[in-house]
Design a protein around this motif. Structure first.
Motif, short mmCIF file in Angstrom:
data_model
loop_
_atom_site.label_atom_id
_atom_site.label_comp_id
_atom_site.label_asym_id
_atom_site.label_seq_id
_atom_site.Cartn_x
_atom_site.Cartn_y
_atom_site.Cartn_z
N ASP A 1 0.82 -1.23 0.00
CA ASP A 1 0.00 0.00 0.00
C ASP A 1 0.85 1.27 0.00
O ASP A 1 0.42 2.31 0.50
N LYS B 1 3.06 5.11 3.15
CA LYS B 1 2.36 5.68 4.31
C LYS B 1 2.19 4.69 5.47
O LYS B 1 2.48 5.03 6.62
N PRO B 2 1.75 3.45 5.20
CA PRO B 2 1.63 2.50 6.31
C PRO B 2 2.96 2.21 7.00
O PRO B 2 3.00 1.97 8.21
N TRP C 1 5.33 4.39 7.45
CA TRP C 1 5.58 5.50 8.37
C TRP C 1 4.71 5.37 9.62
O TRP C 1 5.14 5.71 10.72
N LEU C 2 3.48 4.85 9.44
CA LEU C 2 2.62 4.65 10.61
C LEU C 2 3.24 3.60 11.54
O LEU C 2 3.28 3.78 12.76
N ILE D 1 -2.92 12.04 13.50
CA ILE D 1 -1.66 11.55 12.90
C ILE D 1 -1.88 10.15 12.33
O ILE D 1 -1.51 9.86 11.20
N ALA D 2 -2.52 9.30 13.15
CA ALA D 2 -2.77 7.91 12.71
C ALA D 2 -3.66 7.90 11.47
O ALA D 2 -3.42 7.14 10.53
N ALA E 1 -3.97 10.27 9.24
CA ALA E 1 -3.24 10.81 8.08
C ALA E 1 -2.31 9.76 7.48
O ALA E 1 -2.07 9.76 6.27
N LEU E 2 -1.80 8.87 8.33
CA LEU E 2 -0.85 7.88 7.84
C LEU E 2 -1.51 6.58 7.39
O LEU E 2 -0.88 5.74 6.75
N LYS E 3 -2.76 6.41 7.77
CA LYS E 3 -3.46 5.18 7.37
C LYS E 3 -3.88 5.29 5.91
O LYS E 3 -4.27 6.36 5.45
N THR E 4 -3.81 4.17 5.21
CA THR E 4 -4.25 4.18 3.82
C THR E 4 -5.52 3.37 3.68
O THR E 4 -5.74 2.42 4.41
N PRO F 1 -6.80 1.21 0.90
CA PRO F 1 -6.52 0.73 -0.46
C PRO F 1 -7.82 0.43 -1.24
O PRO F 1 -8.82 0.10 -0.64
#
Lengths: 370, 44
Positions: free
Chosen positions: A180, A183-184, A186-187, B36-37, B39-42, B44
């Motif tokens: 994905d 970004k994941p 970095w999380l 923050i979480a 913003a970083l979660k995607t 898909p």
């Protein structure tokens, strides 16, 4: 050896204590949540988080080199004055309470979900806290000597499981590395930087206990321990990924689950109990260090001559806090540890550390001109 | 310290809404931490 009433440890012992604290409960707790966040890129997340840990440890060792006999509170009083130190210490103490309560709560939740389903969690937590408080009262010398033996049990169990699981590994599960995007990753890096890498700041309270003749050797030992810790966490994460593939993120105590699958010719099976013991022992060691540092911080802040005086009330507060953390609330326990803890740690550990670092650099520049 | 322990114990036993450490932390940094979480979660 005790010198002039003050307990001291060698640089090697301190490095082992550092490894225990960093690896302790995280080797069993970390892989699941990080894989859930970063999927197959979990190991990259850990590398990024470790890089953050290296920066923090550099700051810790810099401060220690400049003020060898002083802990965080004493350094703060020298560098930024008593009021700013008190403010920074309050943030530091708040997160230490959370760490002490959280680690023991994790043991209780683990035991309750996997081994002792009928036993009430408060009973397990009370017994653990009693045990931890007694250990803390023994002092850093006893703690270090005992933990060196216990960490051997943990490392042996984890290594054994990693090696015996080889037949369950599927290398293809490691691909694609970034399903994905970044970004994941970095999380995952953010979560793992919060737990455990950011927590290394608490060693600013313990480093003054190193023997005077070992002052120069400790830097190398701490960095070696940090790298071994990162390697251990990455090995456990890769093992979980290669064993469970896309399902790896759903496994909460992933090393325990990896061990469950070991079945070598019916002679060697059900060795997950070794990981269970390791989790309890490792968490006990980490919680002991956290409670010890908490008592030390409060004793130094309020000028209490003997930190043992505050150990029992602090253990009692941590016990009640761990029970309060169990309540159903807006932000659940798992979410709190995964997302709130890193930001909390940022204010409690990273900000105080960098404040002192900047103050130390400013003082260094001012000194030659004054 | 004992007063704090008693306060927390009373909160636990009587299920009061008095703030504890976790309530305060959630109130102060819970929102930004979730941002923050998020913003970083995607997705898909």
């Amino acid at each position: 050896m005790a010198m002039g009433g003050k307990q001291t440890v060698s640089a090697t012992q301190m490095s082992i204590l550092f490894y225990i604290f960093m690896t302790g409960s995280s080797i069993i707790n970390i892989p699941g949540p990080i894989i859930e966040s970063a999927k197959n890129g979990a190991w990259i997340s850990l590398l990024i988080a470790c890089a953050g840990g290296v920066i923090l440890l550099s700051v810790v060792t810099h401060l220690y080199d400049r003020h060898p006999g002083q802990c965080l509170i004493e350094m703060g009083r020298t560098l930024v004055g008593p009021w700013i130190t008190a403010l920074l210490a309050l943030l530091f103490i708040s997160c230490l309470f959370h760490i002490s309560a959280g680690i023991v709560l994790d043991i209780g939740l683990f035991l309750n979900s996997s081994m002792m389903r009928q036993t009430e969690i408060p009973i397990m937590l009370a017994m653990m806290f009693a045990c931890i408080a007694i250990t803390v009262r023994c002092g850093i010398e006893t703690i270090t000597r005992m933990f060196v033996l216990l960490v051997a049990v943990v490392v042996f169990s984890v290594l054994l499981v990693l090696v015996l699981s080889i037949e369950n590994y599927k290398l293809s599960f490691l691909l694609p590395i970034l399903p994905d995007g970044w970004k994941p990753v970095w999380l995952g890096a953010w979560s793992s930087f919060g737990f455990p890498f950011q927590e290394l700041a608490i060693f600013t309270m313990l480093l003054p206990y190193i023997r005077q003749e070992d002052h120069k050797r400790v830097r190398r030992g701490l960095f070696a321990a940090l790298f071994v810790n990162a390697f251990s966490l990455i090995a456990a994460t890769l093992s979980t990924l290669m064993t469970f593939g896309p399902m790896a993120g759903e496994r909460k105590y992933s090393m325990f689950e990896v061990a469950r699958l070991i079945d070598l010719g019916e002679a060697l099976q059900r060795i997950e109990v070794m990981i269970g013991i390791s989790l309890i022992v490792a968490s006990y060691m980490k919680a002991t260090i956290a409670l010890y540092v908490l008592s030390l911080t409060i004793a130094k802040l309020f000028n209490i001559p003997d930190e043992r005086l505050v150990v029992s009330p602090l253990a009692l507060i941590s016990f009640v806090l761990s029970l309060l953390a169990l309540r159903p609330q807006e932000v659940g326990w798992v979410e709190l540890v995964q997302y709130v803890h890193p930001l909390w740690g940022m204010f409690a550990f990273t900000v105080p550390l960098f404040t002192l670092y900047v103050a130390s650099l400013v003082r260094k520049r001012q000194r030659p001109t004054s | 310290l004992l007063a704090i322990a008693l306060y927390l114990g009373a909160k636990l036993i009587f299920h009061t809404s008095w703030p504890d450490l976790y309530d305060m932390v959630n109130a102060v940094i819970g929102g930004p931490a979730r941002q923050i979480a998020k913003a970083l979660k995607t997705t898909p």
